[in-house]
Design a protein around this motif. Structure first.
Motif: not given
Length: 77
Positions: A21-33, A10-15, A46-51
């Motif tokens: 801006i946050s970057v994450s790995h997300l497993e099974a984003p649209y459901g199982k499999n 994650s890093f500050p959003l200029e301006g 600034g709420e990284e967990e809820s963009p």
């Protein structure tokens, strides 16, 4: 609906005062499999967990995204 999220960076959003801006790995984003994706989020408060906005990029398309971003950087006004 979405699975486990693992923060990568994650890093500050200029301006903005508190935006990030946050970057994450997300497993099974649209459901199982469903295939894992890279999740890129923008949080103005600034709420990284809820963009405020996010996009999911399939791992198979990361190189295409990088090429497009490099082109955008090269051609910026």
């Amino acid at each position: 609906m979405s699975g486990k999220s693992t923060p990568l960076a994650s890093f500050p959003l200029e301006g903005t005062k508190r935006g990030i801006i946050s970057v994450s790995h997300l497993e099974a984003p649209y459901g199982k499999n469903s295939e894992s994706v890279v999740s890129i989020g923008i949080s103005l408060g600034g709420e990284e967990e809820s963009p405020d906005w996010k996009v999911h990029i399939p791992y198979s398309q990361i190189d295409n995204l990088i090429q497009a971003l490099e082109l955008a950087k090269k051609n910026r006004s």
